[in-house]
Design an enzyme around this catalytic site. Structure first.
Site, PDB file in Angstrom:
ATOM      1  N   ARG A  16       1.863 -24.939 -15.677  1.00 44.76           N
ATOM      2  CA  ARG A  16       3.085 -24.253 -16.121  1.00 44.76           C
ATOM      3  C   ARG A  16       3.620 -23.220 -15.121  1.00 44.76           C
ATOM      4  O   ARG A  16       4.738 -22.740 -15.267  1.00 44.76           O
ATOM      5  CB  ARG A  16       2.839 -23.587 -17.488  1.00 44.76           C
ATOM      6  N   GLN A  73     -16.040 -27.701  -9.099  1.00 41.73           N
ATOM      7  CA  GLN A  73     -15.993 -28.614 -10.246  1.00 41.73           C
ATOM      8  C   GLN A  73     -14.991 -29.711  -9.898  1.00 41.73           C
ATOM      9  O   GLN A  73     -13.788 -29.470  -9.834  1.00 41.73           O
ATOM     10  CB  GLN A  73     -15.533 -27.847 -11.509  1.00 41.73           C
ATOM     11  N   THR A  79     -14.007 -26.313 -20.554  1.00 43.26           N
ATOM     12  CA  THR A  79     -14.629 -25.027 -20.212  1.00 43.26           C
ATOM     13  C   THR A  79     -16.161 -25.098 -20.242  1.00 43.26           C
ATOM     14  O   THR A  79     -16.835 -24.450 -19.438  1.00 43.26           O
ATOM     15  CB  THR A  79     -14.143 -23.922 -21.170  1.00 43.26           C
ATOM     16  N   ASP A 103      -7.656 -16.097 -14.892  1.00 42.32           N
ATOM     17  CA  ASP A 103      -6.223 -15.835 -15.109  1.00 42.32           C
ATOM     18  C   ASP A 103      -5.972 -14.696 -16.092  1.00 42.32           C
ATOM     19  O   ASP A 103      -4.959 -14.665 -16.774  1.00 42.32           O
ATOM     20  CB  ASP A 103      -5.527 -17.118 -15.578  1.00 42.32           C
ATOM     21  N   ARG A 333       7.935  -0.817  13.073  1.00 43.75           N
ATOM     22  CA  ARG A 333       7.321  -2.149  12.989  1.00 43.75           C
ATOM     23  C   ARG A 333       5.828  -2.124  13.349  1.00 43.75           C
ATOM     24  O   ARG A 333       5.323  -1.115  13.851  1.00 43.75           O
ATOM     25  CB  ARG A 333       8.107  -3.108  13.874  1.00 43.75           C
ATOM     26  N   ASN A 377      11.107  14.122  24.842  1.00 42.81           N
ATOM     27  CA  ASN A 377      12.347  13.979  24.090  1.00 42.81           C
ATOM     28  C   ASN A 377      13.054  12.698  24.536  1.00 42.81           C
ATOM     29  O   ASN A 377      13.333  12.523  25.721  1.00 42.81           O
ATOM     30  CB  ASN A 377      13.249  15.189  24.325  1.00 42.81           C
ATOM     31  N   ASN A 386      12.339  -4.220  26.784  1.00 42.13           N
ATOM     32  CA  ASN A 386      10.951  -4.670  26.891  1.00 42.13           C
ATOM     33  C   ASN A 386      10.827  -6.177  27.044  1.00 42.13           C
ATOM     34  O   ASN A 386       9.754  -6.682  27.292  1.00 42.13           O
ATOM     35  CB  ASN A 386      10.156  -4.208  25.661  1.00 42.13           C
ATOM     36  N   SER A 405      20.334  10.862  27.065  1.00 36.45           N
ATOM     37  CA  SER A 405      20.933   9.925  26.108  1.00 36.45           C
ATOM     38  C   SER A 405      21.365   8.648  26.790  1.00 36.45           C
ATOM     39  O   SER A 405      21.721   8.646  27.971  1.00 36.45           O
ATOM     40  CB  SER A 405      22.156  10.570  25.463  1.00 36.45           C
TER      41      SER A 405
END
Ligand code: UD1
Ligand code: CA
Length: 457
Positions: A16, A73, A79, A103, A333, A377, A386, A405
């Site tokens: 199910r 099994q 069972t 479960d 990352r 900085n 890279n 910058s």
């Protein structure tokens, strides 16, 4: 406690779920259902767990790993047949057997401990964990005699009209005296509505041999809820999530809005940390004290020190030391290490890089495969180039360097300690310690240019 082992039944297909993934590997709060069950048994003090697998056995075994013993099994004949498969492993075993299913992810160590204690102290041949259900449809019913003793368990499909009205059900969790269990299993047949070897048939056999069937009623029936489809999976997820959040709050973490916070089982967060709404914390996360996490932040496999702030950001498989601030809108990352007091600001992506103590990458940067020293900085818009189209290369920046910058650092490249890079430079050759590097074309000035241009019109 008398010597216990557990047998956990997990060979069924779980049709199910409509899934290629074996049912018991579907996750609840980040952990496969089967792993929850194994953990509950272990935490209740069961030293050895045997898991019966069949459907997709290899996938199940590989995912869970070597912490349990595996028994295969080959055909799922019921069972009772499943439990029988463990017998060869228990030839000399004299103790008690806790039977569980793979479960039932919400079962708690507490309930199992209670069941085992009752079983051991009473000397029952079997003690079954039962639950009262508003709707007992599908479950085996607990048939009690006039004195309230358990006589038998009758499966739904085999039950009489009167038995169908019983709302005390078999949870599928039991303690058996090991020897009697395997002796009883020798005698069961598959003469029933489903043509299966029922484990529940062992109970009436034990009773015939003057064994006592005991019962413990579970206080919260949610604990024994079996997951058969994804609707039940979502229900279990919700219940377990509430438990996880509640425990964190009890342990001193503020969760501003538990209704929209998702934290997986096993996540550790130190006291006085605050988790803001919309936050997702997954996998092996260990966060320190007094941290501010969120709003709208996702952390997966992240460790942090104390006093860390992470806002509106995604951090994956990385390690963050004390007093670090991240975001808003940063993407960290895998393989990143941020040293003490590092600041990673808005719209910054960092991949597989080590950033030393007190360094800052405050705005609009991409830092990948870099080793950055202390108190560096990195100016706004700086990019480590890279990747040359075929391979990734390293960028190394020494202590206290100042990267102006909009610098492009074309890797492999090294910037020495205390070096300064002028804004807008594209750095392709390494910069020695303490040097100034400026790489940009000369600025030209044309006086009165606008006025001349307007006259031409
Ligand atoms: C079983 C009980 C029922 C109880 C219910 C609780 C029996 C006969 N019935 O019924 O009284 O109310 O659990 O959920 O025991 N499995 C195997 N190998 C097999 C058959 C089953 O490993 O050959 C595993 C399944 O993967 C599952 C568990 O055993 O995890 C239970 O099997 P299932 O067929 O679902 O039993 P129920 O019919 O639900
Ligand atoms: Ca069945």
């Amino acid at each position: 406690m008398e010597q216990y082992i557990s047998i956990i039944l997990a060979a069924g297909k779980g049709t199910r779920m409509k899934s290629r993934l074996p049912k018991v590997l579907h996750k609840v709060c980040g952990r496969p259902m089967l792993a929850h069950v194994i953990r509950a048994a272990s935490e209740a003090g069961v030293p050895k767990n045997i898991v019966i697998i069949g459907h997709e056995a290899e996938t199940v075994r590989q995912t869970i790993g070597p912490e349990v013993e595996w028994v295969y099994q080959s055909e799922q004949l019921g069972t009772g047949h499943a439990v029988m498969q463990a017998e060869p492993l228990l030839a000399d075993f004299e103790g008690q057997v806790l039977v569980l299913c793979g479960d039932i992810p919400l079962i708690t160590p507490n309930t199992l401990t209670q069941l085992m204690q009752t079983h051991t102290s009473s000397g029952n041949a079997v003690t079954v964990l039962t639950a009262l259900m508003d709707d007992p449809t599908g479950y085996g019913r607990i048939v009690r005699g006039t004195k309230g003793r358990v006589h038998d368990i009758v499966e739904h499909k085999d039950a009489s009209a009167a038995q169908l009205k019983i709302n005390e059900i078999n949870t599928g969790i039991y303690c058996f005296e090991g020897r009697k269990l395997f002796a009883g299993l020798q005698k069961i047949t598959h003469a029933n509505a489903q043509g299966e070897y029922y484990l529940t048939d062992v109970l009436s056999i034990l009773k015939k041999n003057r064994g006592i069937i005991g019962a413990v009623q579970v206080r919260d029936p949610d604990e024994t809820m079996g997951i058969n489809d994804r609707v039940q999976l979502a229900k279990a997820e919700k219940i377990l999530l509430q438990r996880v959040l509640k425990q964190l709050m009890i342990d001193g973490v503020t969760i501003i809005n538990p209704q929209n916070t998702y934290i997986e089982a096993g996540v550790v967060i130190g006291p006085d940390s605050i988790v803001y709404p919309g936050t997702i914390i997954e996998g092996k996360c260990v966060l320190g004290d007094n941290c501010l996490i969120g709003p709208y932040t996702r952390l997966k496999d992240v460790s942090t020190g104390d006093n860390v702030t992470i806002q509106n950001s995604v951090v994956l498989e990385s390690s963050v030391r004390d007093n670090v601030t991240i975001g808003p809108f940063a993407y960290i990352r895998p393989g990143t290490v941020l040293g003490d007091g590092v600041k990673v600001g808005d719209f910054v992506e960092i991949k597989k890089s080590v950033i030393g103590k007190g360094s800052k990458v405050p705005h609009l940067s991409y830092v990948g495969d870099a080793q950055i020293g202390e108190r560096v900085n990195v100016g706004a818009g700086t990019i480590t180039c890279n990747y040359d189209g075929s391979k990734k290369s390293l960028t190394i920046i020494g202590n206290q360097a100042f990267i102006g910058s909009n610098t492009n650092l074309v890797a492999p490249v090294e910037v020495g300690a205390d070096a300064v890079i002028g804004a807008g430079s594209t750095v392709t050759k390494s910069v020695p310690e303490g040097a100034l590097c400026v790489e940009r074309s000369k600025q030209m000035i044309y006086l009165g240019w606008t006025a001349r241009k307007n006259k031409e019109k």
